[in-house]
Design a protein around this motif. Structure first.
Motif, PDB file in Angstrom:
ATOM      1  N   MET A  49       0.837  -1.204   0.000  1.00  0.00           N
ATOM      2  CA  MET A  49       0.000   0.000   0.000  1.00  0.00           C
ATOM      3  C   MET A  49       0.877   1.261   0.000  1.00  0.00           C
ATOM      4  O   MET A  49       0.574   2.231  -0.698  1.00  0.00           O
ATOM      5  CB  MET A  49      -0.951  -0.009   1.194  1.00  0.00           C
ATOM      6  N   ARG A  50       1.971   1.239   0.757  1.00  0.00           N
ATOM      7  CA  ARG A  50       2.881   2.384   0.748  1.00  0.00           C
ATOM      8  C   ARG A  50       3.517   2.552  -0.621  1.00  0.00           C
ATOM      9  O   ARG A  50       3.674   3.669  -1.124  1.00  0.00           O
ATOM     10  CB  ARG A  50       3.951   2.218   1.836  1.00  0.00           C
ATOM     11  N   LEU A  51       3.850   1.431  -1.265  1.00  0.00           N
ATOM     12  CA  LEU A  51       4.412   1.474  -2.613  1.00  0.00           C
ATOM     13  C   LEU A  51       3.403   2.049  -3.607  1.00  0.00           C
ATOM     14  O   LEU A  51       3.751   2.878  -4.454  1.00  0.00           O
ATOM     15  CB  LEU A  51       4.824   0.069  -3.048  1.00  0.00           C
ATOM     16  N   GLU A  52       2.150   1.636  -3.505  1.00  0.00           N
ATOM     17  CA  GLU A  52       1.131   2.130  -4.426  1.00  0.00           C
ATOM     18  C   GLU A  52       0.905   3.636  -4.235  1.00  0.00           C
ATOM     19  O   GLU A  52       0.729   4.373  -5.218  1.00  0.00           O
ATOM     20  CB  GLU A  52      -0.185   1.365  -4.230  1.00  0.00           C
ATOM     21  N   MET A  53       0.938   4.102  -2.986  1.00  0.00           N
ATOM     22  CA  MET A  53       0.797   5.549  -2.766  1.00  0.00           C
ATOM     23  C   MET A  53       1.965   6.303  -3.395  1.00  0.00           C
ATOM     24  O   MET A  53       1.772   7.373  -3.982  1.00  0.00           O
ATOM     25  CB  MET A  53       0.662   5.858  -1.270  1.00  0.00           C
ATOM     26  N   CYS A  54       3.163   5.734  -3.296  1.00  0.00           N
ATOM     27  CA  CYS A  54       4.324   6.353  -3.950  1.00  0.00           C
ATOM     28  C   CYS A  54       4.123   6.387  -5.463  1.00  0.00           C
ATOM     29  O   CYS A  54       4.357   7.406  -6.115  1.00  0.00           O
ATOM     30  CB  CYS A  54       5.601   5.601  -3.604  1.00  0.00           C
ATOM     31  N   SER A 161       4.673  13.068   7.542  1.00  0.00           N
ATOM     32  CA  SER A 161       3.765  11.923   7.463  1.00  0.00           C
ATOM     33  C   SER A 161       2.951  11.788   8.748  1.00  0.00           C
ATOM     34  O   SER A 161       1.787  11.382   8.713  1.00  0.00           O
ATOM     35  CB  SER A 161       4.558  10.640   7.199  1.00  0.00           C
ATOM     36  N   THR A 162       3.550  12.145   9.885  1.00  0.00           N
ATOM     37  CA  THR A 162       2.826  12.102  11.161  1.00  0.00           C
ATOM     38  C   THR A 162       1.610  13.011  11.114  1.00  0.00           C
ATOM     39  O   THR A 162       0.516  12.636  11.556  1.00  0.00           O
ATOM     40  CB  THR A 162       3.760  12.515  12.315  1.00  0.00           C
ATOM     41  N   GLU A 163       1.785  14.212  10.576  1.00  0.00           N
ATOM     42  CA  GLU A 163       0.672  15.155  10.453  1.00  0.00           C
ATOM     43  C   GLU A 163      -0.408  14.615   9.521  1.00  0.00           C
ATOM     44  O   GLU A 163      -1.604  14.732   9.787  1.00  0.00           O
ATOM     45  CB  GLU A 163       1.185  16.501   9.941  1.00  0.00           C
ATOM     46  N   VAL A 164       0.014  14.006   8.410  1.00  0.00           N
ATOM     47  CA  VAL A 164      -0.960  13.424   7.473  1.00  0.00           C
ATOM     48  C   VAL A 164      -1.778  12.340   8.173  1.00  0.00           C
ATOM     49  O   VAL A 164      -3.013  12.309   8.079  1.00  0.00           O
ATOM     50  CB  VAL A 164      -0.260  12.841   6.233  1.00  0.00           C
ATOM     51  N   ARG A 165      -1.108  11.447   8.891  1.00  0.00           N
ATOM     52  CA  ARG A 165      -1.818  10.365   9.581  1.00  0.00           C
ATOM     53  C   ARG A 165      -2.784  10.917  10.627  1.00  0.00           C
ATOM     54  O   ARG A 165      -3.907  10.427  10.763  1.00  0.00           O
ATOM     55  CB  ARG A 165      -0.817   9.398  10.236  1.00  0.00           C
ATOM     56  N   ARG A 166      -2.343  11.935  11.366  1.00  0.00           N
ATOM     57  CA  ARG A 166      -3.212  12.530  12.389  1.00  0.00           C
ATOM     58  C   ARG A 166      -4.464  13.121  11.763  1.00  0.00           C
ATOM     59  O   ARG A 166      -5.581  12.884  12.220  1.00  0.00           O
ATOM     60  CB  ARG A 166      -2.450  13.608  13.167  1.00  0.00           C
ATOM     61  N   ARG A 167      -4.277  13.892  10.685  1.00  0.00           N
ATOM     62  CA  ARG A 167      -5.431  14.527  10.051  1.00  0.00           C
ATOM     63  C   ARG A 167      -6.351  13.501   9.416  1.00  0.00           C
ATOM     64  O   ARG A 167      -7.572  13.640   9.462  1.00  0.00           O
ATOM     65  CB  ARG A 167      -4.963  15.553   9.033  1.00  0.00           C
ATOM     66  N   ALA A 168      -5.777  12.455   8.826  1.00  0.00           N
ATOM     67  CA  ALA A 168      -6.610  11.391   8.253  1.00  0.00           C
ATOM     68  C   ALA A 168      -7.417  10.697   9.347  1.00  0.00           C
ATOM     69  O   ALA A 168      -8.600  10.390   9.160  1.00  0.00           O
ATOM     70  CB  ALA A 168      -5.739  10.389   7.512  1.00  0.00           C
ATOM     71  N   ILE A 186      -6.032   7.011   0.257  1.00  0.00           N
ATOM     72  CA  ILE A 186      -6.156   6.944   1.723  1.00  0.00           C
ATOM     73  C   ILE A 186      -7.621   6.834   2.112  1.00  0.00           C
ATOM     74  O   ILE A 186      -7.999   6.007   2.963  1.00  0.00           O
ATOM     75  CB  ILE A 186      -5.486   8.172   2.372  1.00  0.00           C
ATOM     76  N   ALA A 187      -8.468   7.651   1.483  1.00  0.00           N
ATOM     77  CA  ALA A 187      -9.898   7.635   1.807  1.00  0.00           C
ATOM     78  C   ALA A 187     -10.547   6.311   1.398  1.00  0.00           C
ATOM     79  O   ALA A 187     -11.308   5.711   2.166  1.00  0.00           O
ATOM     80  CB  ALA A 187     -10.596   8.810   1.123  1.00  0.00           C
ATOM     81  N   GLU A 188     -10.232   5.840   0.189  1.00  0.00           N
ATOM     82  CA  GLU A 188     -10.851   4.611  -0.325  1.00  0.00           C
ATOM     83  C   GLU A 188     -10.496   3.394   0.519  1.00  0.00           C
ATOM     84  O   GLU A 188     -11.298   2.468   0.655  1.00  0.00           O
ATOM     85  CB  GLU A 188     -10.418   4.374  -1.772  1.00  0.00           C
ATOM     86  N   HIS A 189      -9.296   3.390   1.087  1.00  0.00           N
ATOM     87  CA  HIS A 189      -8.845   2.236   1.867  1.00  0.00           C
ATOM     88  C   HIS A 189      -8.962   2.450   3.375  1.00  0.00           C
ATOM     89  O   HIS A 189      -8.566   1.580   4.164  1.00  0.00           O
ATOM     90  CB  HIS A 189      -7.404   1.876   1.484  1.00  0.00           C
ATOM     91  N   GLY A 190      -9.503   3.597   3.774  1.00  0.00           N
ATOM     92  CA  GLY A 190      -9.696   3.867   5.203  1.00  0.00           C
ATOM     93  C   GLY A 190      -8.405   3.885   5.989  1.00  0.00           C
ATOM     94  O   GLY A 190      -8.392   3.552   7.188  1.00  0.00           O
ATOM     95  N   LEU A 191      -7.303   4.287   5.350  1.00  0.00           N
ATOM     96  CA  LEU A 191      -6.011   4.274   6.037  1.00  0.00           C
ATOM     97  C   LEU A 191      -5.974   5.324   7.143  1.00  0.00           C
ATOM     98  O   LEU A 191      -6.515   6.427   7.001  1.00  0.00           O
ATOM     99  CB  LEU A 191      -4.874   4.539   5.047  1.00  0.00           C
ATOM    100  N   PRO A 194      -9.298   5.394  12.946  1.00  0.00           N
ATOM    101  CA  PRO A 194      -9.373   4.537  14.145  1.00  0.00           C
ATOM    102  C   PRO A 194      -9.907   3.152  13.780  1.00  0.00           C
ATOM    103  O   PRO A 194     -10.752   3.014  12.900  1.00  0.00           O
ATOM    104  CB  PRO A 194     -10.339   5.289  15.061  1.00  0.00           C
ATOM    105  N   ARG A 195      -9.396   2.123  14.458  1.00  0.00           N
ATOM    106  CA  ARG A 195      -9.719   0.743  14.092  1.00  0.00           C
ATOM    107  C   ARG A 195     -11.224   0.447  14.141  1.00  0.00           C
ATOM    108  O   ARG A 195     -11.718  -0.380  13.383  1.00  0.00           O
ATOM    109  CB  ARG A 195      -8.985  -0.236  15.007  1.00  0.00           C
ATOM    110  N   SER A 196     -11.962   1.130  15.022  1.00  0.00           N
ATOM    111  CA  SER A 196     -13.392   0.876  15.139  1.00  0.00           C
ATOM    112  C   SER A 196     -14.142   1.229  13.860  1.00  0.00           C
ATOM    113  O   SER A 196     -15.243   0.787  13.623  1.00  0.00           O
ATOM    114  CB  SER A 196     -13.987   1.667  16.312  1.00  0.00           C
ATOM    115  N   GLU A 197     -13.519   2.071  13.001  1.00  0.00           N
ATOM    116  CA  GLU A 197     -14.168   2.469  11.752  1.00  0.00           C
ATOM    117  C   GLU A 197     -13.836   1.493  10.637  1.00  0.00           C
ATOM    118  O   GLU A 197     -14.311   1.625   9.546  1.00  0.00           O
ATOM    119  CB  GLU A 197     -13.713   3.887  11.359  1.00  0.00           C
TER     120      GLU A 197
END
Length: 197
Positions: A49-54, A161-168, A186-191, A194-197
């Motif tokens: 998934m990280r490779l595909e985002m790249c 990347s920390t900021e991106v993860r926090r905002r996501a 990121i949106a399509e895969h729910g990256l 929170p795990r409950s989502e």
């Protein structure tokens, strides 16, 4: 070559590799997500998934290539072996290794540094906590050890990347932080939600 966890790749990464490609007139920049980085905790996001985002982030510039070279290799992702592989694939190539400022200052502690320094030109750029003067002084020291170095002057895109993860995780828009195709992924895969989502 520019390695990192890229969890996820963001606009700062893309701007950095584009700038080095322009400054050094590079034919290709391999952006290499690590499998198991030696300097930080392993990423929570799977390598594919990280490779595909790249790949998505770089697709509009043919010089920039997302590489699975370290994801294919078991164990810790040491740069020396990655560079060796790149040179085996292109024996006439010259490798420029792009690093963050903090990594540039720690190069002498890297795995097989004495051999790595024979194979690459070490490249970096200043950031808030590491000045151009500090980097140039360290570059002088590295060159006294036989290294080739290049310290670029450029205005970095201020994002992490920390900021991106926090905002996501908070469901906030990412349009100023990552390329639109990465935001969609990121949106399509729910990256990073929170795990409950």
């Amino acid at each position: 070559m520019f390695g990192g966890t890229f969890d996820p790749i963001h606009n700062g990464h893309v701007a950095l590799v584009r700038c080095f490609a322009d400054l050094l007139d590079l034919d290709r920049v391999h952006v290499v997500p690590t499998r198991t980085p030696p300097h930080k905790a392993t990423s929570q996001t799977p390598g594919d998934m990280r490779l595909e985002m790249c790949r998505l982030a770089l697709e509009d510039d043919p010089r920039l290539v997302a590489s699975d070279i370290e994801l294919r290799r078991e164990g810790t992702s040491y740069t020396f072996y990655t560079v060796q592989t790149l040179l085996e694939e292109d024996p006439l190539g010259k490798v420029y290794l792009i690093t963050g400022a903090d990594m540039f200052l720690s190069l002498t502690s890297w795995h097989r540094f004495d051999e790595l320094r024979e194979l690459v030109t070490f490249c970096t750029v200043p950031r808030d906590d590491v000045t151009a003067d500090q980097l140039r002084a360290h570059a002088d020291y590295l060159e006294s050890l036989g290294c080739s170095t290049f310290v670029a002057e450029m205005d970095l895109v201020r994002v992490s990347s920390t900021e991106v993860r926090r905002r996501a995780a908070e469901g906030q828009p990412l349009d100023e932080l990552v390329p639109p195709q990465v935001e969609r992924y990121i949106a399509e895969h729910g990256l990073y939600r929170p795990r409950s989502e």
